[in-house]
Design a protein around this motif. Structure first.
Motif, PDB file in Angstrom:
ATOM      1  N   SER A   2      14.979 -40.403 -26.633  1.00 56.02           N
ATOM      2  CA  SER A   2      15.310 -41.240 -25.483  1.00 56.02           C
ATOM      3  C   SER A   2      15.138 -42.710 -25.851  1.00 56.02           C
ATOM      4  O   SER A   2      14.050 -43.143 -26.238  1.00 56.02           O
ATOM      5  CB  SER A   2      14.399 -40.883 -24.303  1.00 56.02           C
ATOM      6  N   TYR A   3      16.229 -43.477 -25.744  1.00 52.98           N
ATOM      7  CA  TYR A   3      16.193 -44.898 -26.070  1.00 52.98           C
ATOM      8  C   TYR A   3      15.979 -45.724 -24.808  1.00 52.98           C
ATOM      9  O   TYR A   3      16.386 -45.318 -23.709  1.00 52.98           O
ATOM     10  CB  TYR A   3      17.504 -45.325 -26.729  1.00 52.98           C
ATOM     11  N   PRO A   4      15.351 -46.911 -24.931  1.00 52.93           N
ATOM     12  CA  PRO A   4      15.218 -47.798 -23.774  1.00 52.93           C
ATOM     13  C   PRO A   4      16.592 -48.155 -23.206  1.00 52.93           C
ATOM     14  O   PRO A   4      17.536 -48.410 -23.960  1.00 52.93           O
ATOM     15  CB  PRO A   4      14.523 -49.034 -24.352  1.00 52.93           C
ATOM     16  N   ILE A   5      16.689 -48.176 -21.882  1.00 49.75           N
ATOM     17  CA  ILE A   5      17.943 -48.531 -21.217  1.00 49.75           C
ATOM     18  C   ILE A   5      17.901 -50.017 -20.874  1.00 49.75           C
ATOM     19  O   ILE A   5      17.026 -50.466 -20.130  1.00 49.75           O
ATOM     20  CB  ILE A   5      18.153 -47.706 -19.938  1.00 49.75           C
ATOM     21  N   ALA A  21      26.676 -56.808 -28.663  1.00 52.58           N
ATOM     22  CA  ALA A  21      27.021 -56.455 -30.038  1.00 52.58           C
ATOM     23  C   ALA A  21      25.770 -56.337 -30.907  1.00 52.58           C
ATOM     24  O   ALA A  21      25.642 -55.415 -31.719  1.00 52.58           O
ATOM     25  CB  ALA A  21      27.978 -57.495 -30.619  1.00 52.58           C
ATOM     26  N   ILE A  22      24.816 -57.272 -30.721  1.00 55.75           N
ATOM     27  CA  ILE A  22      23.569 -57.231 -31.493  1.00 55.75           C
ATOM     28  C   ILE A  22      22.781 -55.964 -31.176  1.00 55.75           C
ATOM     29  O   ILE A  22      22.322 -55.247 -32.077  1.00 55.75           O
ATOM     30  CB  ILE A  22      22.706 -58.477 -31.194  1.00 55.75           C
ATOM     31  N   LEU A  23      22.621 -55.683 -29.892  1.00 52.28           N
ATOM     32  CA  LEU A  23      21.823 -54.529 -29.482  1.00 52.28           C
ATOM     33  C   LEU A  23      22.505 -53.220 -29.874  1.00 52.28           C
ATOM     34  O   LEU A  23      21.848 -52.248 -30.259  1.00 52.28           O
ATOM     35  CB  LEU A  23      21.575 -54.572 -27.977  1.00 52.28           C
ATOM     36  N   HIS A  24      23.834 -53.191 -29.768  1.00 51.13           N
ATOM     37  CA  HIS A  24      24.572 -51.991 -30.154  1.00 51.13           C
ATOM     38  C   HIS A  24      24.441 -51.741 -31.653  1.00 51.13           C
ATOM     39  O   HIS A  24      24.273 -50.595 -32.098  1.00 51.13           O
ATOM     40  CB  HIS A  24      26.041 -52.135 -29.768  1.00 51.13           C
ATOM     41  N   PHE A  25      24.497 -52.812 -32.438  1.00 53.27           N
ATOM     42  CA  PHE A  25      24.349 -52.689 -33.889  1.00 53.27           C
ATOM     43  C   PHE A  25      22.955 -52.177 -34.246  1.00 53.27           C
ATOM     44  O   PHE A  25      22.786 -51.414 -35.200  1.00 53.27           O
ATOM     45  CB  PHE A  25      24.604 -54.039 -34.557  1.00 53.27           C
ATOM     46  N   HIS A  26      21.962 -52.598 -33.459  1.00 53.23           N
ATOM     47  CA  HIS A  26      20.589 -52.154 -33.701  1.00 53.23           C
ATOM     48  C   HIS A  26      20.484 -50.640 -33.577  1.00 53.23           C
ATOM     49  O   HIS A  26      19.739 -49.989 -34.323  1.00 53.23           O
ATOM     50  CB  HIS A  26      19.650 -52.841 -32.704  1.00 53.23           C
ATOM     51  N   GLY A  27      21.217 -50.079 -32.606  1.00 49.36           N
ATOM     52  CA  GLY A  27      21.311 -48.632 -32.487  1.00 49.36           C
ATOM     53  C   GLY A  27      20.143 -47.939 -31.829  1.00 49.36           C
ATOM     54  O   GLY A  27      20.092 -46.706 -31.797  1.00 49.36           O
ATOM     55  N   MET A  28      19.184 -48.688 -31.282  1.00 48.56           N
ATOM     56  CA  MET A  28      17.990 -48.076 -30.702  1.00 48.56           C
ATOM     57  C   MET A  28      17.910 -48.279 -29.194  1.00 48.56           C
ATOM     58  O   MET A  28      16.852 -48.107 -28.596  1.00 48.56           O
ATOM     59  CB  MET A  28      16.732 -48.661 -31.364  1.00 48.56           C
ATOM     60  N   THR A  30      20.075 -47.834 -25.232  1.00 49.22           N
ATOM     61  CA  THR A  30      21.200 -47.411 -24.407  1.00 49.22           C
ATOM     62  C   THR A  30      21.583 -48.596 -23.530  1.00 49.22           C
ATOM     63  O   THR A  30      20.733 -49.131 -22.813  1.00 49.22           O
ATOM     64  CB  THR A  30      20.823 -46.209 -23.523  1.00 49.22           C
ATOM     65  N   LEU A  31      22.823 -49.018 -23.602  1.00 47.14           N
ATOM     66  CA  LEU A  31      23.255 -50.228 -22.913  1.00 47.14           C
ATOM     67  C   LEU A  31      23.995 -49.901 -21.626  1.00 47.14           C
ATOM     68  O   LEU A  31      24.841 -49.004 -21.588  1.00 47.14           O
ATOM     69  CB  LEU A  31      24.168 -51.058 -23.823  1.00 47.14           C
ATOM     70  N   ARG A  32      23.668 -50.658 -20.586  1.00 45.47           N
ATOM     71  CA  ARG A  32      24.405 -50.603 -19.326  1.00 45.47           C
ATOM     72  C   ARG A  32      24.994 -51.994 -19.120  1.00 45.47           C
ATOM     73  O   ARG A  32      24.273 -52.952 -18.846  1.00 45.47           O
ATOM     74  CB  ARG A  32      23.480 -50.219 -18.173  1.00 45.47           C
ATOM     75  N   CYS A  69      16.686 -48.663 -15.105  1.00 45.40           N
ATOM     76  CA  CYS A  69      16.669 -49.325 -16.412  1.00 45.40           C
ATOM     77  C   CYS A  69      15.237 -49.676 -16.829  1.00 45.40           C
ATOM     78  O   CYS A  69      14.329 -49.754 -16.008  1.00 45.40           O
ATOM     79  CB  CYS A  69      17.513 -50.597 -16.375  1.00 45.40           C
ATOM     80  N   ASP A  70      15.070 -49.911 -18.119  1.00 43.53           N
ATOM     81  CA  ASP A  70      13.774 -50.340 -18.644  1.00 43.53           C
ATOM     82  C   ASP A  70      13.681 -51.853 -18.755  1.00 43.53           C
ATOM     83  O   ASP A  70      12.582 -52.416 -18.739  1.00 43.53           O
ATOM     84  CB  ASP A  70      13.541 -49.716 -20.026  1.00 43.53           C
ATOM     85  N   LEU A  71      14.830 -52.515 -18.882  1.00 45.24           N
ATOM     86  CA  LEU A  71      14.841 -53.965 -19.053  1.00 45.24           C
ATOM     87  C   LEU A  71      16.192 -54.498 -18.590  1.00 45.24           C
ATOM     88  O   LEU A  71      17.223 -53.866 -18.822  1.00 45.24           O
ATOM     89  CB  LEU A  71      14.593 -54.323 -20.528  1.00 45.24           C
TER      90      LEU A  71
END
Length: 361
Positions: A2-5, A21-28, A30-32, A69-71
């Motif tokens: 489970s990744y932080p949302i 793009a930065i967070l998606h590249f990090h891969g850790m 889940t983006l909303r 969400c977490d953040l």
């Protein structure tokens, strides 16, 4: 696993897209991703991310978007009718929150209203997490801790980039307020120190930093005087800004500035350049600090990603902070050093500034 949302409000803007793009590249994570408009093409297409419409001026829309969400990161502006709603909604749902817009006056109000709740529930709220406010205050704060005997600061931010509509609106509103207070419709001219002149061949005018931002730096560092400038490159932007200040409708005026910035950008690549000199009692140079970045959006995204790292790894204690307070910590500077969008960041003691070759980022 489970990744932080992480929810991003304003994900379709230049800062929001760069951060996603930065967070998606990090891969850790889940983006909303949320925007007032339908989804445009993103720099990535694979999950994990979810796109939703969200209206930053509507509390119910924000509450629905950030629930679970977490953040939450607000990349949309202006603060008074978007950012404030996002920050309040996140705090009330006990979610950590970052905002790129708010400055020191907004920080004071947020602390008065929410500090007790945030500390009780071990939450984080970081506002003013962009370039200005943000990095341009953080770098002098960090540098001042590295140099003894420093009494004066001198720094300048020079940039060439596309204005977003929200950013142009903020600049116009702030400039009008300052002009009204000065009872003048003429832009204020500031003569630069001689050793800055060589990097500013295309800059025709300067808008001074806001007084509250400089007062904050003085309070934290104990410096006696600060000389600070923002340089906007491009004759078209200068002319457009003058026309915009004479217009009554801010939205229409902002469009004029945005169009001028697009025309200027067609002739030169975007960049951001920050230079700070730390001076002794007799204004001799004790050290200089420089940072260059690919664009304002990339640097903002790098700053936000650094703060996200600090929140999720518990490097930041619970509380309400300015972005500059967090970004001036040594761990944050080290993180920024390694970021690909920050092409140059160092502190050189005893050196004077040497201008880069024209066109070099």
């Amino acid at each position: 696993m489970s990744y932080p949302i992480i929810a991003i409000v304003g994900a379709q803007g230049s800062i929001g897209q760069a951060l996603a793009a930065i967070l998606h590249f990090h891969g850790m994570y889940t983006l909303r991703l949320g925007s007032r408009h339908s989804q445009n093409e993103l720099p990535f297409s694979k999950p994990p991310f979810l796109w939703r419409l969200v209206d930053g001026s509507n509390i119910e829309s924000i509450n629905a978007f950030i629930h679970g969400c977490d953040l939450v990161v607000n990349c949309s502006g202006p603060f008074h009718n978007v950012g404030l709603n996002v920050v309040k909604a996140a705090i009330e749902q006990r979610i950590d929150v970052i905002d790129v817009n708010a400055g020191y006056p907004e920080l004071v109000k947020l602390r008065q209203q929410f500090s007790e709740m945030i500390e009780r529930h071990h939450m984080h709220a970081v506002v003013g997490c962009g370039i200005m406010p943000g990095l341009t205050e953080a770098l002098p704060l960090w540098a001042c801790r590295q140099v003894q005997g420093m009494q004066h600061l001198r720094f300048v931010l020079v940039g060439h980039d596309k204005f977003t509509h929200a950013a142009a609106s903020d600049v116009i509103v702030a400039a009008k307020q300052r002009l009204i207070s000065q009872s003048s419709l003429n832009m204020t001219h500031h003569a630069l120190p001689a050793n800055f002149a060589s990097i500013l061949p295309k800059v025709t005018e300067f808008i001074a930093y806001q007084d509250d931002e400089l007062d904050f730096i003085k309070k934290v560092t104990g410096v006696r005087t600060i000389e600070a400038w923002i340089g906007y490159l491009g004759v078209r932007i200068q002319s457009a800004l003058k026309r915009a200040l004479a217009m009554n409708e801010v939205a229409q005026a902002a469009t004029v500035v945005v169009n001028a910035s697009i025309a200027d950008l067609a002739e030169s690549l975007p960049f951001q350049h920050f230079h700070c000199e730390l001076l002794g009692e007799h204004k001799q140079t004790l050290a200089s600090l420089q940072m260059r970045g690919q664009s304002a959006s990339e640097l903002c995204a790098a700053a936000i990603a650094t703060v996200i790292e600090g929140m999720l790894t518990q490097k930041i204690t619970p509380g309400v902070y300015l972005g500059s307070q967090v970004l001036s910590e040594s761990w944050a500077i080290q993180s920024l050093r390694s970021h690909p969008s920050v092409s140059f960041l160092h502190l050189a003691k005893g050196t004077l500034y040497t201008a880069p070759e024209e066109g070099v980022i």
